[in-house]
Design a protein around this motif. Structure first.
Motif, PDB file in Angstrom:
ATOM      1  N   ALA A 108       0.827  -1.206   0.000  1.00  0.00           N
ATOM      2  CA  ALA A 108       0.000   0.000   0.000  1.00  0.00           C
ATOM      3  C   ALA A 108       0.858   1.251   0.000  1.00  0.00           C
ATOM      4  O   ALA A 108       0.563   2.222  -0.714  1.00  0.00           O
ATOM      5  N   VAL A 109       1.927   1.254   0.774  1.00  0.00           N
ATOM      6  CA  VAL A 109       2.833   2.406   0.842  1.00  0.00           C
ATOM      7  C   VAL A 109       3.445   2.685  -0.524  1.00  0.00           C
ATOM      8  O   VAL A 109       3.697   3.849  -0.875  1.00  0.00           O
ATOM      9  N   ARG A 110       3.637   1.646  -1.309  1.00  0.00           N
ATOM     10  CA  ARG A 110       4.227   1.809  -2.639  1.00  0.00           C
ATOM     11  C   ARG A 110       3.186   2.173  -3.696  1.00  0.00           C
ATOM     12  O   ARG A 110       3.515   2.264  -4.871  1.00  0.00           O
ATOM     13  N   GLY A 111       1.943   2.345  -3.272  1.00  0.00           N
ATOM     14  CA  GLY A 111       0.938   2.909  -4.177  1.00  0.00           C
ATOM     15  C   GLY A 111      -0.071   1.961  -4.774  1.00  0.00           C
ATOM     16  O   GLY A 111      -0.932   2.397  -5.545  1.00  0.00           O
ATOM     17  N   SER A 112      -0.026   0.652  -4.451  1.00  0.00           N
ATOM     18  CA  SER A 112      -0.970  -0.284  -5.045  1.00  0.00           C
ATOM     19  C   SER A 112      -2.316  -0.239  -4.331  1.00  0.00           C
ATOM     20  O   SER A 112      -2.399  -0.520  -3.131  1.00  0.00           O
ATOM     21  N   THR A 113      -3.365   0.072  -5.070  1.00  0.00           N
ATOM     22  CA  THR A 113      -4.695   0.069  -4.467  1.00  0.00           C
ATOM     23  C   THR A 113      -5.139  -1.351  -4.128  1.00  0.00           C
ATOM     24  O   THR A 113      -5.941  -1.557  -3.211  1.00  0.00           O
ATOM     25  N   LEU A 114      -4.632  -2.335  -4.866  1.00  0.00           N
ATOM     26  CA  LEU A 114      -4.983  -3.726  -4.563  1.00  0.00           C
ATOM     27  C   LEU A 114      -4.495  -4.099  -3.169  1.00  0.00           C
ATOM     28  O   LEU A 114      -5.208  -4.763  -2.399  1.00  0.00           O
ATOM     29  N   ALA A 115      -3.275  -3.658  -2.842  1.00  0.00           N
ATOM     30  CA  ALA A 115      -2.729  -3.916  -1.510  1.00  0.00           C
ATOM     31  C   ALA A 115      -3.489  -3.118  -0.450  1.00  0.00           C
ATOM     32  O   ALA A 115      -3.702  -3.597   0.671  1.00  0.00           O
ATOM     33  N   MET A 116      -3.895  -1.898  -0.795  1.00  0.00           N
ATOM     34  CA  MET A 116      -4.674  -1.088   0.152  1.00  0.00           C
ATOM     35  C   MET A 116      -5.969  -1.796   0.535  1.00  0.00           C
ATOM     36  O   MET A 116      -6.351  -1.839   1.708  1.00  0.00           O
ATOM     37  N   VAL A 117      -6.640  -2.341  -0.466  1.00  0.00           N
ATOM     38  CA  VAL A 117      -7.917  -3.023  -0.209  1.00  0.00           C
ATOM     39  C   VAL A 117      -7.708  -4.257   0.648  1.00  0.00           C
ATOM     40  O   VAL A 117      -8.454  -4.503   1.599  1.00  0.00           O
ATOM     41  N   ASP A 118      -6.692  -5.056   0.334  1.00  0.00           N
ATOM     42  CA  ASP A 118      -6.443  -6.262   1.129  1.00  0.00           C
ATOM     43  C   ASP A 118      -6.034  -5.917   2.556  1.00  0.00           C
ATOM     44  O   ASP A 118      -6.437  -6.603   3.504  1.00  0.00           O
ATOM     45  N   ALA A 119      -5.244  -4.866   2.721  1.00  0.00           N
ATOM     46  CA  ALA A 119      -4.895  -4.426   4.074  1.00  0.00           C
ATOM     47  C   ALA A 119      -6.146  -3.948   4.804  1.00  0.00           C
ATOM     48  O   ALA A 119      -6.342  -4.242   5.995  1.00  0.00           O
ATOM     49  N   GLY A 120      -7.010  -3.229   4.090  1.00  0.00           N
ATOM     50  CA  GLY A 120      -8.258  -2.767   4.684  1.00  0.00           C
ATOM     51  C   GLY A 120      -9.143  -3.922   5.126  1.00  0.00           C
ATOM     52  O   GLY A 120      -9.751  -3.879   6.208  1.00  0.00           O
ATOM     53  N   LEU A 121      -9.202  -4.963   4.316  1.00  0.00           N
ATOM     54  CA  LEU A 121     -10.000  -6.136   4.675  1.00  0.00           C
ATOM     55  C   LEU A 121      -9.507  -6.777   5.962  1.00  0.00           C
ATOM     56  O   LEU A 121     -10.303  -7.164   6.826  1.00  0.00           O
ATOM     57  N   LEU A 122      -8.184  -6.881   6.095  1.00  0.00           N
ATOM     58  CA  LEU A 122      -7.629  -7.463   7.323  1.00  0.00           C
ATOM     59  C   LEU A 122      -7.894  -6.583   8.526  1.00  0.00           C
ATOM     60  O   LEU A 122      -8.255  -7.075   9.606  1.00  0.00           O
ATOM     61  N   TYR A 123      -7.710  -5.287   8.359  1.00  0.00           N
ATOM     62  CA  TYR A 123      -8.014  -4.364   9.458  1.00  0.00           C
ATOM     63  C   TYR A 123      -9.478  -4.494   9.879  1.00  0.00           C
ATOM     64  O   TYR A 123      -9.812  -4.471  11.066  1.00  0.00           O
ATOM     65  N   TRP A 124     -10.362  -4.616   8.901  1.00  0.00           N
ATOM     66  CA  TRP A 124     -11.798  -4.736   9.194  1.00  0.00           C
ATOM     67  C   TRP A 124     -12.067  -6.018   9.982  1.00  0.00           C
ATOM     68  O   TRP A 124     -12.836  -6.028  10.941  1.00  0.00           O
ATOM     69  N   GLU A 125     -11.411  -7.104   9.570  1.00  0.00           N
ATOM     70  CA  GLU A 125     -11.622  -8.391  10.231  1.00  0.00           C
ATOM     71  C   GLU A 125     -11.166  -8.382  11.686  1.00  0.00           C
ATOM     72  O   GLU A 125     -11.769  -9.062  12.521  1.00  0.00           O
ATOM     73  N   ILE A 126     -10.135  -7.616  11.979  1.00  0.00           N
ATOM     74  CA  ILE A 126      -9.632  -7.602  13.358  1.00  0.00           C
ATOM     75  C   ILE A 126     -10.231  -6.458  14.167  1.00  0.00           C
ATOM     76  O   ILE A 126      -9.819  -6.199  15.304  1.00  0.00           O
ATOM     77  N   GLY A 127     -11.208  -5.777  13.589  1.00  0.00           N
ATOM     78  CA  GLY A 127     -11.948  -4.763  14.337  1.00  0.00           C
ATOM     79  C   GLY A 127     -11.407  -3.353  14.268  1.00  0.00           C
ATOM     80  O   GLY A 127     -11.959  -2.451  14.918  1.00  0.00           O
ATOM     81  N   LYS A 128     -10.357  -3.120  13.477  1.00  0.00           N
ATOM     82  CA  LYS A 128      -9.800  -1.771  13.342  1.00  0.00           C
ATOM     83  C   LYS A 128     -10.439  -1.098  12.129  1.00  0.00           C
ATOM     84  O   LYS A 128      -9.812  -0.881  11.091  1.00  0.00           O
ATOM     85  N   LYS A 129     -11.714  -0.755  12.279  1.00  0.00           N
ATOM     86  CA  LYS A 129     -12.507  -0.304  11.142  1.00  0.00           C
ATOM     87  C   LYS A 129     -12.094   1.077  10.647  1.00  0.00           C
ATOM     88  O   LYS A 129     -12.187   1.354   9.439  1.00  0.00           O
ATOM     89  N   ASP A 130     -11.641   1.940  11.538  1.00  0.00           N
ATOM     90  CA  ASP A 130     -11.206   3.272  11.103  1.00  0.00           C
ATOM     91  C   ASP A 130     -10.018   3.174  10.150  1.00  0.00           C
ATOM     92  O   ASP A 130      -9.961   3.882   9.133  1.00  0.00           O
ATOM     93  N   LYS A 131      -9.077   2.288  10.488  1.00  0.00           N
ATOM     94  CA  LYS A 131      -7.911   2.109   9.609  1.00  0.00           C
ATOM     95  C   LYS A 131      -8.325   1.471   8.289  1.00  0.00           C
ATOM     96  O   LYS A 131      -7.782   1.806   7.226  1.00  0.00           O
ATOM     97  N   ALA A 132      -9.286   0.551   8.357  1.00  0.00           N
ATOM     98  CA  ALA A 132      -9.783  -0.075   7.135  1.00  0.00           C
ATOM     99  C   ALA A 132     -10.420   0.967   6.222  1.00  0.00           C
ATOM    100  O   ALA A 132     -10.135   1.017   5.017  1.00  0.00           O
ATOM    101  N   ILE A 133     -11.269   1.809   6.791  1.00  0.00           N
ATOM    102  CA  ILE A 133     -11.961   2.824   5.997  1.00  0.00           C
ATOM    103  C   ILE A 133     -10.979   3.808   5.373  1.00  0.00           C
ATOM    104  O   ILE A 133     -11.133   4.230   4.223  1.00  0.00           O
ATOM    105  N   ALA A 134      -9.928   4.156   6.128  1.00  0.00           N
ATOM    106  CA  ALA A 134      -8.919   5.079   5.599  1.00  0.00           C
ATOM    107  C   ALA A 134      -8.242   4.485   4.359  1.00  0.00           C
ATOM    108  O   ALA A 134      -8.005   5.195   3.364  1.00  0.00           O
ATOM    109  N   LEU A 135      -7.946   3.189   4.401  1.00  0.00           N
ATOM    110  CA  LEU A 135      -7.314   2.535   3.253  1.00  0.00           C
ATOM    111  C   LEU A 135      -8.293   2.380   2.096  1.00  0.00           C
ATOM    112  O   LEU A 135      -7.934   2.581   0.929  1.00  0.00           O
TER     113      LEU A 135
END
Length: 317
Positions: A108-135
């Protein structure tokens, strides 16, 4: 409280303008006069942010400056690949969500939106929804349909829900052909998310999602045709879409298609679909199935139950 009209038209804009974060970016793109080798690397990265590896590799062959400018995104997709391995335990590695998230974030840091979405999905699964929404939002602004869809869904689930924003992003993803977004947009239009219900528009998006292979949309299309809601009433079309949903594992569609077959005298086929619906937890199917079974000879009962036990759903999204 006065309802607002559906804001779909408000968000129509050109693809490049949506990819770029400012009018200045768009003017800079136009000033290249067709020589895209002079395109600044940050603009190039925005345009290619949602590229998959084959598209990224092809773009990297355009010229030397593109090859250099897209290097971070190529690295990002390697991190994305490792992230998926760690998440699902593939490629000879054990599942490790911490390593998966770390890999996705590096992508995600390198600019891939695909990685941003997958990171967001993991954040959402572990309950960190604010970080997921930001990604999701970062990916959405860069034009990623999955990021737009997930952001829209997140806004619908927010407390309080942000329905206007949700519809905006679902509409953007829907225009790109994202079938889940099309289905969710149709639901919003059908139910009225902060504005008047739009049954014809809802049916249109249900139909697009269904034609794209989204099973829940197939079932909704069948219902729309059945009662003439948003679509001209057609029992033939309703039956067609109900069967398509049933053949792809939709339990309610299996139950209703089974009832339809029974009413047409197709008892053997009806039992197969009703048994499938029963297996999927549709308790209402049990009684009808048992009534039909009592009317069949033992050999036919064994045959249809064997068909149901060996049934496999057709591929779906």
């Amino acid at each position: 409280m006065k309802q607002k009209t559906w804001p779909g038209r408000q968000y129509r804009q050109s693809t490049f303008k949506f990819w770029l974060s400012s009018e200045a970016d768009f003017r800079q793109l136009r000033s290249s006069d067709g020589d895209f080798s002079t395109l600044p690397s940050d603009i190039l990265t925005k345009i290619a942010a949602s590229f998959t590896l084959p598209h990224l590799q092809t773009a990297s062959l355009v010229c030397k400056s593109w090859s250099e400018g897209l290097r971070p995104l190529r690295e990002a997709l390697l991190f994305l690949k490792w992230g998926k391995r760690f998440k699902h335990g593939r490629g000879g590695v054990r599942p490790n969500l911490d390593k998966a998230l770390d890999s996705f974030l590096k992508g995600a840091v390198r600019g891939s939106t695909l990685a941003m979405v997958d990171a967001g999905l993991l954040y959402w699964e572990i309950g960190k929804k604010d970080k997921a929404i930001a990604l999701y939002k970062k990916a959405a602004v860069l034009g990623d349909p999955s990021g737009q869809c997930n952001l829209g869904l997140s806004y619908l689930q927010a407390e309080p829900s942000k329905r206007k924003e949700a519809v905006k992003w679902l509409f953007q993803a829907s225009k790109s052909g994202h079938v889940r977004a099309q289905y969710q947009l149709a639901l919003c239009l059908h139910q009225g998310c902060g504005f008047d219900r739009h049954l014809h528009e809802a049916a249109r998006w249900y139909l697009k999602a269904a034609e794209g292979g989204y099973v829940r949309a197939m079932y909704r299309v069948a219902l729309c045709y059945s009662v003439g809601e948003g679509l001209a009433q057609s029992h033939r079309q309703a039956r067609k879409w109900m069967k398509r949903a049933a053949d792809r594992g939709h339990s309610k569609a299996q139950y209703e298609h089974g009832l339809g077959l029974f009413s047409e005298g197709e008892k053997l086929k009806a039992v197969v679909y009703l048994e499938l619906a029963t297996h999927a937890g549709e308790t209402a199917a049990v009684h009808v199935k048992n009534v039909i079974l009592q009317q069949l000879p033992a050999t036919s009962r064994d045959h249809v139950m064997n068909l149901a036990n060996n049934w496999r759903a057709l591929p779906s999204l």
